[in-house]
Design a protein around this motif. Structure first.
Motif, PDB file in Angstrom:
ATOM      1  N   GLU A   1       0.939  -1.263  -0.071  1.00 30.27           N
ATOM      2  CA  GLU A   1      -0.175  -0.102   0.020  1.00 30.27           C
ATOM      3  C   GLU A   1       0.950   1.370   0.038  1.00 30.27           C
ATOM      4  O   GLU A   1       1.511   1.542   1.204  1.00 30.27           O
TER       5      GLU A   1
ATOM      6  N   ARG B   1       2.076   5.082  -0.446  1.00 30.23           N
ATOM      7  CA  ARG B   1       1.562   6.483  -0.024  1.00 30.23           C
ATOM      8  C   ARG B   1       1.303   7.355  -1.290  1.00 30.23           C
ATOM      9  O   ARG B   1       2.431   7.015  -2.048  1.00 30.23           O
ATOM     10  N   PRO B   2       0.464   8.137  -1.569  1.00 31.30           N
ATOM     11  CA  PRO B   2       0.466   8.879  -2.832  1.00 31.30           C
ATOM     12  C   PRO B   2       1.687   9.870  -2.748  1.00 31.30           C
ATOM     13  O   PRO B   2       2.125  10.043  -3.828  1.00 31.30           O
ATOM     14  N   GLU B   3       2.215  10.288  -1.732  1.00 30.32           N
ATOM     15  CA  GLU B   3       3.268  11.285  -1.837  1.00 30.32           C
ATOM     16  C   GLU B   3       4.495  10.392  -2.240  1.00 30.32           C
ATOM     17  O   GLU B   3       5.363  11.058  -2.812  1.00 30.32           O
ATOM     18  N   ASP B   4       4.657   9.068  -2.065  1.00 34.62           N
ATOM     19  CA  ASP B   4       5.463   8.462  -2.599  1.00 34.62           C
ATOM     20  C   ASP B   4       5.454   8.248  -4.239  1.00 34.62           C
ATOM     21  O   ASP B   4       6.260   8.309  -5.045  1.00 34.62           O
ATOM     22  N   LEU B   5       4.140   7.895  -4.534  1.00 34.13           N
ATOM     23  CA  LEU B   5       3.752   7.591  -5.912  1.00 34.13           C
ATOM     24  C   LEU B   5       4.101   8.877  -6.657  1.00 34.13           C
ATOM     25  O   LEU B   5       4.498   8.604  -7.849  1.00 34.13           O
ATOM     26  N   GLY B   6       3.790   9.801  -6.092  1.00 30.60           N
ATOM     27  CA  GLY B   6       4.253  11.368  -6.825  1.00 30.60           C
ATOM     28  C   GLY B   6       5.642  11.638  -7.082  1.00 30.60           C
ATOM     29  O   GLY B   6       5.787  12.553  -7.866  1.00 30.60           O
TER      30      GLY B   6
ATOM     31  N   GLU C   1       2.976   4.276 -15.611  1.00 28.77           N
ATOM     32  CA  GLU C   1       2.169   4.416 -14.175  1.00 28.77           C
ATOM     33  C   GLU C   1       1.387   3.165 -13.631  1.00 28.77           C
ATOM     34  O   GLU C   1       1.231   3.038 -12.684  1.00 28.77           O
TER      35      GLU C   1
ATOM     36  N   ARG D   1       1.180   0.702 -10.512  1.00 31.28           N
ATOM     37  CA  ARG D   1       0.341   0.421  -9.693  1.00 31.28           C
ATOM     38  C   ARG D   1      -0.073  -1.088  -9.403  1.00 31.28           C
ATOM     39  O   ARG D   1      -0.499  -1.509  -8.479  1.00 31.28           O
TER      40      ARG D   1
ATOM     41  N   GLN E   1      -0.129  -3.395  -6.294  1.00 32.23           N
ATOM     42  CA  GLN E   1      -1.502  -3.834  -5.692  1.00 32.23           C
ATOM     43  C   GLN E   1      -1.698  -5.451  -5.751  1.00 32.23           C
ATOM     44  O   GLN E   1      -2.354  -6.063  -4.922  1.00 32.23           O
TER      45      GLN E   1
END
Lengths: 126, 126
Positions: B8, B10-15, B45, B49, B53
């Motif tokens: 899982e 974090r959005p800040e890592d994916l960003g 991207e 994901r 997942q």
């Protein structure tokens, strides 16, 4: 200072390397002994030749459009102990003796110090 | 069959991940335990994901222009145990449990089975 061990590559091996449209190929750098993956940078044909001949890692900076010899200013030099190319010839792998504090410009030992799904940097799974 | 362990992120890592002009980022795959570098392939991207997942490696094939889940046909699956991104966010590193005979389509365990300056394949320095 560690000793340099130049690698005399055969023309048939060098001829197997496939460069992209920009004349570049990704080069993975792995630490000898620990096996830790330290960084990935890009080489062109000339920087690969320099790397094998000098036993130090030479890359091509895409942002600065110039050659750089890893650690030349920082002292964090990489001494090549083995060099490989992959089945498709489109990726290189260098096993190095890492001098100094590490490979990363941030001061980290490896550039891969941030982990997905973790709230703190952790290299324990490597 | 090994168990999948989804991550899982974090959005800040994916960003932090930087994709190239083609929307791709190189992904290094390293074997858990042995530390052997198995292969490098490319992710966009969506394949990143899917990888996080499902806990399996998903790549984007530049030649076939399609997604591929490593080992889906061969059985040589990769079970992700840790995932990292580098200081610049432009390279990914996956530490995996490699199922089956290995990562390479040639049947080799690692795609990096050919060494510069050697007359025979040798992985002994890794």
């Amino acid at each position: 200072m560690p000793a340099a061990t130049p690698i005399e590559a055969r023309p048939e091996d060098l001829g197997m390397v496939r460069y992209n449209a920009d004349g570049l190929v990704p080069a993975i750098v792995q630490e000898q002994g620990s096996g830790e993956v330290l960084m990935l940078a890009w080489m062109n044909e000339d920087s690969l030749r320099r790397t094998l001949q000098t036993g130090r890692t030479w890359f091509w900076s895409r942002s600065r459009q110039e050659y750089w010899c890893k650690g030349e200013t920082s002292g964090d030099r990489q001494w090549v102990r083995a060099a490989y190319y992959d089945c498709d010839g489109d990726t290189l792998l260098f096993v190095v003796e890492q001098e100094g504090k590490g490979a990363c410009h941030t001061g980290a030992h490896s550039c891969f110090y941030r982990r997905f799904g973790s709230t703190s940097p952790a290299d324990s799974e490597q």
